[in-house]
Design a protein around this motif. Structure first.
Motif, PDB file in Angstrom:
ATOM      1  N   UNK A 107     -31.464  -2.808  18.147  1.00 27.45           N
ATOM      2  CA  UNK A 107     -30.658  -3.868  18.904  1.00 27.45           C
ATOM      3  C   UNK A 107     -31.276  -5.380  19.039  1.00 27.45           C
ATOM      4  N   UNK A 108     -32.707  -5.386  19.623  1.00 26.57           N
ATOM      5  CA  UNK A 108     -33.177  -6.392  19.829  1.00 26.57           C
ATOM      6  C   UNK A 108     -33.456  -7.377  18.800  1.00 26.57           C
ATOM      7  N   UNK A 109     -33.748  -6.641  17.497  1.00 28.53           N
ATOM      8  CA  UNK A 109     -34.282  -7.220  16.225  1.00 28.53           C
ATOM      9  C   UNK A 109     -32.909  -7.946  15.881  1.00 28.53           C
ATOM     10  N   UNK A 110     -31.625  -7.282  15.962  1.00 27.84           N
ATOM     11  CA  UNK A 110     -30.343  -7.863  15.629  1.00 27.84           C
ATOM     12  C   UNK A 110     -30.055  -9.059  16.280  1.00 27.84           C
ATOM     13  N   UNK A 111     -30.587  -8.993  17.585  1.00 26.06           N
ATOM     14  CA  UNK A 111     -30.373 -10.264  18.427  1.00 26.06           C
ATOM     15  C   UNK A 111     -31.226 -11.443  17.582  1.00 26.06           C
ATOM     16  N   UNK A 126     -32.259 -11.893  14.900  1.00 24.14           N
ATOM     17  CA  UNK A 126     -31.989 -12.177  13.632  1.00 24.14           C
ATOM     18  C   UNK A 126     -30.828 -13.242  13.618  1.00 24.14           C
ATOM     19  N   UNK A 127     -30.396 -13.427  14.773  1.00 21.84           N
ATOM     20  CA  UNK A 127     -29.344 -14.642  14.965  1.00 21.84           C
ATOM     21  C   UNK A 127     -30.155 -15.851  15.388  1.00 21.84           C
ATOM     22  N   UNK A 128     -31.477 -15.874  15.436  1.00 22.55           N
ATOM     23  CA  UNK A 128     -32.116 -17.196  15.768  1.00 22.55           C
ATOM     24  C   UNK A 128     -31.938 -18.408  14.836  1.00 22.55           C
ATOM     25  N   UNK A 129     -31.224 -18.357  13.763  1.00 24.66           N
ATOM     26  CA  UNK A 129     -31.225 -19.497  12.829  1.00 24.66           C
ATOM     27  C   UNK A 129     -30.005 -20.350  13.497  1.00 24.66           C
ATOM     28  N   UNK A 130     -29.983 -21.729  13.156  1.00 24.18           N
ATOM     29  CA  UNK A 130     -28.700 -22.395  13.630  1.00 24.18           C
ATOM     30  C   UNK A 130     -27.243 -22.036  12.919  1.00 24.18           C
ATOM     31  N   UNK A 131     -26.554 -21.921  13.949  1.00 23.47           N
ATOM     32  CA  UNK A 131     -25.037 -21.598  13.241  1.00 23.47           C
ATOM     33  C   UNK A 131     -24.857 -19.933  13.473  1.00 23.47           C
ATOM     34  N   UNK A 132     -25.846 -19.107  13.840  1.00 27.43           N
ATOM     35  CA  UNK A 132     -25.850 -17.781  13.877  1.00 27.43           C
ATOM     36  C   UNK A 132     -25.510 -17.487  15.518  1.00 27.43           C
ATOM     37  N   UNK A 133     -25.864 -18.244  16.317  1.00 23.54           N
ATOM     38  CA  UNK A 133     -26.009 -17.854  17.700  1.00 23.54           C
ATOM     39  C   UNK A 133     -24.528 -17.616  18.472  1.00 23.54           C
ATOM     40  N   UNK A 159     -20.258 -10.816  21.037  1.00 20.94           N
ATOM     41  CA  UNK A 159     -20.586  -9.687  20.669  1.00 20.94           C
ATOM     42  C   UNK A 159     -21.972  -9.307  20.636  1.00 20.94           C
ATOM     43  N   UNK A 160     -22.664  -9.168  21.914  1.00 21.12           N
ATOM     44  CA  UNK A 160     -23.796  -9.022  22.284  1.00 21.12           C
ATOM     45  C   UNK A 160     -24.404  -7.803  21.436  1.00 21.12           C
ATOM     46  N   UNK A 161     -25.619  -7.789  20.973  1.00 24.14           N
ATOM     47  CA  UNK A 161     -26.472  -6.695  20.087  1.00 24.14           C
ATOM     48  C   UNK A 161     -26.632  -5.603  21.239  1.00 24.14           C
ATOM     49  N   UNK A 162     -27.093  -5.930  22.472  1.00 23.61           N
ATOM     50  CA  UNK A 162     -27.590  -5.026  23.372  1.00 23.61           C
ATOM     51  C   UNK A 162     -26.347  -4.413  23.925  1.00 23.61           C
ATOM     52  N   UNK A 174     -27.788 -23.772  17.786  1.00 26.01           N
ATOM     53  CA  UNK A 174     -29.261 -23.605  17.629  1.00 26.01           C
ATOM     54  C   UNK A 174     -29.622 -22.086  17.492  1.00 26.01           C
ATOM     55  N   UNK A 175     -28.862 -21.023  17.200  1.00 27.14           N
ATOM     56  CA  UNK A 175     -28.861 -19.736  17.422  1.00 27.14           C
ATOM     57  C   UNK A 175     -29.153 -19.144  18.589  1.00 27.14           C
ATOM     58  N   UNK A 176     -29.964 -18.091  18.834  1.00 26.06           N
ATOM     59  CA  UNK A 176     -30.191 -17.032  19.870  1.00 26.06           C
ATOM     60  C   UNK A 176     -31.655 -17.251  20.269  1.00 26.06           C
ATOM     61  N   UNK A 177     -31.834 -17.274  21.477  1.00 24.11           N
ATOM     62  CA  UNK A 177     -33.334 -17.389  22.126  1.00 24.11           C
ATOM     63  C   UNK A 177     -33.425 -15.849  22.646  1.00 24.11           C
ATOM     64  N   UNK A 178     -34.407 -15.019  22.360  1.00 25.93           N
ATOM     65  CA  UNK A 178     -34.891 -13.763  22.898  1.00 25.93           C
ATOM     66  C   UNK A 178     -36.223 -13.852  23.501  1.00 25.93           C
TER      67      UNK A 178
END
Length: 471
Positions: free
Chosen positions: A159-163, A165-172, A178-181, A233-237
């Motif tokens: 689930x963290x890997x799915x989050x 994976x949204x690190x690219x701009x436009x995907x955050x 819909x949080x992956x966790x 800018x996507x998602x920061x984990x």
């Protein structure tokens, strides 16, 4: 990601010119390069671009002093016949604020300090504009300030890997809805303010419990959608490791390095606020001694700053303390095989003060056997790995039930010899849910009576503790 438009609207001639350009940002440094291709074939004598400053300015000055050069590459319509592009440049200097310090502000604590009760935990870390940006943070909680992990799900690595994976701009932006966790792993919220000036931009994310991370039994994942207006800018984990001290069970949170630049946009983090507000999660200690929440902040240049916030629980006098105790021996005994002993300490349900010290007095009718004392495990062997102790030093097994963990803590009890001590210590090694606690008890024998004194028991609730001797 970024674009710029030079727009000329001349009221005298009525001419309107719009020149689109791409603003490229260096992924490492954040340096901006504006590219304006295919400009109109319109002669002009001078072009001035003035970027407004102030609180709404789009540019920030460098964080260090020195001479900085703006370069250009100007290509005429007559190229390539007219030769290579012209490359004029100009420089400016930054001369003030050349030695920024690093003295961040720090506050932390629970919103209510009643001893032995649950309350949300909050932490705020901030710095001024003229200080070095933060690069990492370590926070150590005082003994007894713990979290109830039982009943909290874990956000899995998948689930963290799915989050991530949204690190690219436009995907955050999807992370907002819909949080992956899973929601069952949610511990609270985290807000981060970034940027320069008196009004930095604030984004809000969430904190989730994870499984083991970097050798720690548990971890925390901070997931923040980096969305500012139309810019996604996507998602920061950011991962954190939760280490549990094996002696007194205090918790130390070690964060991975903070991000400093995201897709070419320098973040310049100013303030981080953590609010662990999951109901029934953070539990105050049952000791009302003066304590402190401490930590270490590290800047992006490696400078460290010690952090400390006063913490003290209140209302300890109102806590009941009614432990239950039983001891029994059973089975046939002999000088060769010895006698068994089953000791149980229990607590009724409901909030009570936690056990601090335990002293067991074993009557002279059950004397300690010299042959057993002589087989004590050497301290060096025990410290290296308790499993390396000979089975003859194993004297009992112990089971501790705590409402804080999903499963009981179970483990062996050893006699361990410490240098010139007259008698070996009793060491309980309790393990469960990737947590290990080592409870040290001092042994003394006087006139055939054996005393086991446990001077420092973790300030954590225990519903029952069973210790059965090994025959």
């Amino acid at each position: 990601l970024l674009a710029g438009y030079i727009v000329i609207d001349d009221p005298t001639t009525g001419a309107i010119v719009k020149i689109p350009g791409e603003l490229k940002t260096n992924e490492t440094t954040g340096q901006i390069t504006g590219v304006f291709d295919d400009n109109p074939q319109l002669p002009f004598s001078e072009l001035k671009l003035r970027f407004d400053g102030g609180e709404r300015g789009v540019l920030a000055t460098p964080e260090t002093c020195g001479t900085f050069t703006t370069t250009s590459s100007l290509e005429p319509w007559s190229a390539p016949y007219s030769g290579p592009p012209a490359t004029p440049s100009d420089s400016f200097q930054i001369t003030a604020g050349c030695t920024p310090g690093f003295t961040p502000a720090f506050t932390a604590g629970t919103t209510a300090n009643q001893a032995g009760s649950f309350a949300p935990f909050t932490l705020t870390f901030s710095r001024e504009d003229n200080e070095q940006p933060p690069g990492g943070l370590t926070v150590t909680l005082p003994t007894g300030l713990v979290g109830k992990l039982a009943g909290v799900a874990e956000c899995s690595e998948g689930q963290l890997a799915a989050a991530q994976a949204r690190a690219n701009p436009g995907e955050g932006a999807a992370e907002l809805s819909s949080p992956s966790c899973p929601e069952s792993s949610l511990l609270g919220t985290v807000s981060t303010a970034a940027g320069v000036g008196t009004d930095p931009y604030t984004v809000t994310g969430k904190a989730y419990l994870t499984g083991p991370y970097k050798g720690a039994p548990y971890g925390v994942a901070i997931i923040v959608p980096a969305v500012a207006g139309p810019f996604d800018l996507g998602v920061v984990v950011i991962r954190q490791a939760l280490y549990i001290n094996p002696t007194d069970a205090h918790v130390t949170d070690v964060s991975d390095p903070f991000p400093t630049i995201l897709h070419g946009i320098p973040l310049r983090i100013r303030k981080v606020t953590v609010n662990l507000n999951r109901p029934g999660f953070t539990l105050n200690p049952t000791s009302c001694e003066t304590k402190a929440i401490t930590g270490t902040a590290t800047s992006t240049t490696g400078t460290t700053a010690a952090l400390s916030a006063h913490y003290q629980a209140a209302g300890c006098a109102s806590l009941p303390f009614h432990p239950e105790f039983s001891a029994s021996t059973s089975g046939k005994t002999s000088k060769a095989n010895g006698a068994s002993l089953h000791v149980r300490i229990g607590f009724p349900t409901g909030g009570q003060a936690n056990i601090h010290k335990v002293e067991l007095t074993i009557p002279s009718v059950l004397p300690s056997r010299l042959t057993t004392l002589q087989k004590a495990c050497p301290e060096a062997v025990f410290n290296a790995n308790p499993a390396g102790c000979l089975k003859e030093s194993l004297i009992a097994t112990a089971v501790a039930h705590t409402p804080l963990l999903p499963d009981p803590l179970v483990g062996p009890v050893y006699f361990v010899s410490h240098g010139g001590a007259a008698f070996p210590d009793t060491e309980m090694v309790l393990q469960g849910d990737n947590v290990e606690l080592v409870i040290d008890g001092h042994t003394d024998i006087k006139k055939g009576v054996t005393y086991s004194r446990f001077q420092t028991v973790p300030d954590a609730p225990v519903t029952s503790l069973d210790r059965k001797s090994v025959v």
